[in-house]
Design a protein around this motif. Structure first.
Motif, PDB file in Angstrom:
ATOM      1  N   MET A   1      -6.603   5.949   9.392  1.00  0.00           N
ATOM      2  CA  MET A   1      -5.543   6.054   8.405  1.00  0.00           C
ATOM      3  C   MET A   1      -5.085   4.660   8.014  1.00  0.00           C
ATOM      4  SD  MET A   1      -3.242   9.166   9.939  1.00  0.00           S
ATOM      5  CE  MET A   1      -3.266   8.523  11.607  1.00  0.00           C
ATOM      6  N   THR A   2      -5.079   4.364   6.735  1.00  0.00           N
ATOM      7  CA  THR A   2      -4.663   3.058   6.270  1.00  0.00           C
ATOM      8  C   THR A   2      -3.721   3.216   5.097  1.00  0.00           C
ATOM      9  OG1 THR A   2      -6.563   2.931   4.796  1.00  0.00           O
ATOM     10  CG2 THR A   2      -6.822   1.985   6.995  1.00  0.00           C
ATOM     11  N   GLY A   3      -2.952   2.166   4.871  1.00  0.00           N
ATOM     12  CA  GLY A   3      -2.068   2.169   3.725  1.00  0.00           C
ATOM     13  C   GLY A   3      -0.830   3.001   3.946  1.00  0.00           C
ATOM     14  N   SER A   4       0.072   2.989   2.955  1.00  0.00           N
ATOM     15  CA  SER A   4       1.310   3.747   3.015  1.00  0.00           C
ATOM     16  C   SER A   4       1.522   4.471   1.703  1.00  0.00           C
ATOM     17  CB  SER A   4       2.497   2.806   3.278  1.00  0.00           C
ATOM     18  OG  SER A   4       2.319   2.117   4.488  1.00  0.00           O
ATOM     19  N   PRO A   5       1.965   5.712   1.734  1.00  0.00           N
ATOM     20  CA  PRO A   5       2.217   6.425   0.483  1.00  0.00           C
ATOM     21  C   PRO A   5       3.394   5.814  -0.244  1.00  0.00           C
ATOM     22  CG  PRO A   5       3.036   7.679   2.346  1.00  0.00           C
ATOM     23  CD  PRO A   5       2.296   6.505   2.913  1.00  0.00           C
ATOM     24  N   PRO A   6       3.423   5.873  -1.557  1.00  0.00           N
ATOM     25  CA  PRO A   6       4.563   5.324  -2.286  1.00  0.00           C
ATOM     26  C   PRO A   6       5.829   6.096  -1.992  1.00  0.00           C
ATOM     27  CG  PRO A   6       3.166   6.623  -3.736  1.00  0.00           C
ATOM     28  CD  PRO A   6       2.423   6.503  -2.437  1.00  0.00           C
ATOM     29  N   ALA A 276       2.761  11.830   4.462  1.00  0.00           N
ATOM     30  CA  ALA A 276       2.399  11.184   5.725  1.00  0.00           C
ATOM     31  C   ALA A 276       1.942  12.210   6.752  1.00  0.00           C
ATOM     32  CB  ALA A 276       3.583  10.381   6.263  1.00  0.00           C
ATOM     33  N   LEU A 277       2.607  13.373   6.787  1.00  0.00           N
ATOM     34  CA  LEU A 277       2.183  14.442   7.691  1.00  0.00           C
ATOM     35  C   LEU A 277       0.762  14.891   7.374  1.00  0.00           C
ATOM     36  CD1 LEU A 277       5.363  16.731   7.850  1.00  0.00           C
ATOM     37  CD2 LEU A 277       4.503  15.213   9.641  1.00  0.00           C
ATOM     38  N   GLU A 278       0.483  15.057   6.085  1.00  0.00           N
ATOM     39  CA  GLU A 278      -0.851  15.500   5.686  1.00  0.00           C
ATOM     40  C   GLU A 278      -1.897  14.444   5.991  1.00  0.00           C
ATOM     41  OE1 GLU A 278       0.468  18.504   2.036  1.00  0.00           O
ATOM     42  OE2 GLU A 278      -0.072  16.414   1.602  1.00  0.00           O
ATOM     43  N   GLU A 279      -1.537  13.189   5.792  1.00  0.00           N
ATOM     44  CA  GLU A 279      -2.483  12.116   6.109  1.00  0.00           C
ATOM     45  C   GLU A 279      -2.793  12.075   7.601  1.00  0.00           C
ATOM     46  OE1 GLU A 279      -2.788   7.249   5.946  1.00  0.00           O
ATOM     47  OE2 GLU A 279      -1.265   8.264   4.755  1.00  0.00           O
ATOM     48  N   ALA A 280      -1.786  12.377   8.419  1.00  0.00           N
ATOM     49  CA  ALA A 280      -1.982  12.375   9.875  1.00  0.00           C
ATOM     50  C   ALA A 280      -2.704  13.619  10.364  1.00  0.00           C
ATOM     51  CB  ALA A 280      -0.627  12.262  10.579  1.00  0.00           C
TER      52      ALA A 280
END
Length: 458
Positions: A1-6, A276-280
């Motif tokens: 996982m990289t980056g941060s959502p806006p 973020a939850l979905e990315e994780a």
């Protein structure tokens, strides 16, 4: 996982990058100062304890003596000194009212909760949140009257209002992580709040969570709420836990949040950014799903926080067996998180120290269980091999940080106009008896996780 959502525009604090850099530098300076003060205390402790270290080395072995003193005196002393320094130097909590209140989905995971879920839903109906709330009650195959209790409260949420409630029933009990992930897939909104089926929310608690998130750095994707004990007068076990939540857990979360690394956004009451939850990958199928999830977010480079004035009330176990099962599960969850996210141990972040902090708790709990507690028995017999006058050096720091957090918490409750009765007997139990019970329980939890014991969420 990289980056941060806006960050959502409606929650953006509108500050420049220079503003956030200055906040980071101030946090880093506080961190360095607190580390220096804690190390000074450790050096002083070592100097004072040298005669005891030599005597204990002659009785056993110098390496054994050093190990025991390290984990019953030096490391706990460092932790207490760092905690005390952080609480004294704490900045004022940051809150910001967003220009538009975002819509929120509240996930309520429930399994055989017919006794308490009615109170929980009633507290949700009394919330003063100005935005839209979607409540999804996730019944994980309950075999009691949980569904009937939920259906009986549907009238609390009339159609056409800002708050709606839906019961999502599952035929089979599949586990907390599974139903939460189902709820996440069903959720209509970009902010997710999770609560347990026995959590009672204060009227302004969701407002506080949102305002803390709005004022947090843009990389912040989760904010833990503040839990207090609803049933403190149910037993002496509950009275001790009242102080654990009011003092111990609150102090640690405040400290960790100062450095943008709250290690547990607990499922009992927290807010998350959906992307973020979905990315994780959602909640993992583990014993400590909220611990492992929070560490997943930290590992991805995100930040987590704590809203000390977003108050909710949880029902603590009232019997020693129930408390032991809960704390055993927490201990297992920590080991799971360490095993899955061991890369955090070398991450160049301030919060890395707290990951090591948790790792050191394993050695502390083992040493206290198998050295310090037997040492106390010997001390009562006049034999001060393992517990003697030098170990009392830890007590002044523990007393001081308890005084500081009491003042901080009391003022917070007064500002929120929340009344909480406090049990003096409960504090004595929390300060004296509680650690002697909980540290062996934690060792039991570590052993169960290493042995691969059966996993269950309720």
């Amino acid at each position: 996982m990289t980056g941060s959502p806006p960050i959502s525009p409606r929650l953006s604090a509108g500050h420049s990058e220079d503003y956030w850099n200055k906040r980071d530098r101030r946090a880093s300076l506080r961190f360095v100062v607190c580390i220096a003060l804690a190390l000074f205390w450790v050096l002083f402790s070592i100097w004072v304890s040298l005669p005891w270290l030599a005597d204990l080395g002659n009785l056993a072995h110098p390496i054994v003596a050093l190990f025991v003193l390290t984990f019953i005196a030096y490391v706990p002393g460092f932790m207490n000194a760092f905690l005390l320094s952080s609480l004294v130097l704490r900045p004022d909590a940051q809150r910001r009212t967003p220009s538009r209140w975002p819509a929120i989905t509240v996930l309520v995971a429930a399994y055989n909760e017919e006794r308490l879920i009615g109170e929980t839903l009633a507290s949700l109906s009394r919330l003063e949140y100005p935005g839209e709330l979607e409540i999804l009650v996730l019944d994980d195959g309950s075999t009691d009257g949980t569904a009937e209790q939920v259906n009986a409260r549907m009238t609390l949420f009339p159609s056409g209002g800002r708050t709606s409630m839906t019961l999502v029933s599952h035929r089979k009990n599949r586990g907390k992580a599974s139903v939460l992930n189902d709820g996440l897939a069903r959720a209509s909104h970009g902010l997710i709040v999770t609560i347990d089926a026995d959590t009672l929310l204060e009227k302004g608690s969701i407002i506080s969570l949102v305002e803390h998130l709005a004022a947090a750095p843009p990389e912040t994707v989760a904010i833990a709420g503040s839990l207090l004990t609803a049933n403190y007068d149910a037993s002496w076990i509950a009275r001790a836990q009242q102080w654990d939540y009011f003092h111990g857990i609150a102090a640690v979360k405040r400290m960790q949040a100062m450095y943008y690394g709250t290690l547990v956004a607990q499922g009992a009451f927290s807010i998350y950014r959906r992307e973020a939850l979905e990315e994780a990958g959602g909640w993992p199928d583990t014993v400590g799903e909220d611990i492992v999830l929070t560490w997943s977010l930290l590992r991805a480079g995100y930040r987590t926080g704590y809203a000390e004035d977003a108050v909710a009330w949880t029902h603590a176990p009232i019997r020693l067996r129930g408390l032991a099962k809960q704390r055993k599960r927490w201990a297992r969850g920590m080991i799971e998180a360490l095993a899955i996210h061991k890369e955090l141990l070398i991450a160049p972040k301030m919060r890395t120290m707290f990951i090591w902090w948790n790792l050191l708790f394993v050695s502390i709990d083992i040493t206290f269980s198998f050295a310090f507690i037997p040492g106390l028995v010997l001390a009562f017999l006049g034999i001060f091999w393992l517990a003697g006058p030098i170990t009392l050096l830890v007590l002044p720091l523990a007393l001081l940080w308890n005084i500081v957090i009491y003042r901080i918490q009391t003022r917070m409750l007064k500002r929120q106009e929340i009344e909480m009765e406090r049990s003096a007997i409960g504090f004595l139990l929390y300060a004296i008896v509680y650690p002697l019970l909980m540290q062996p329980v934690s060792v039991w939890g570590y052993a169960a996780e290493f042995a691969g014991g059966r996993k269950q969420w309720n």
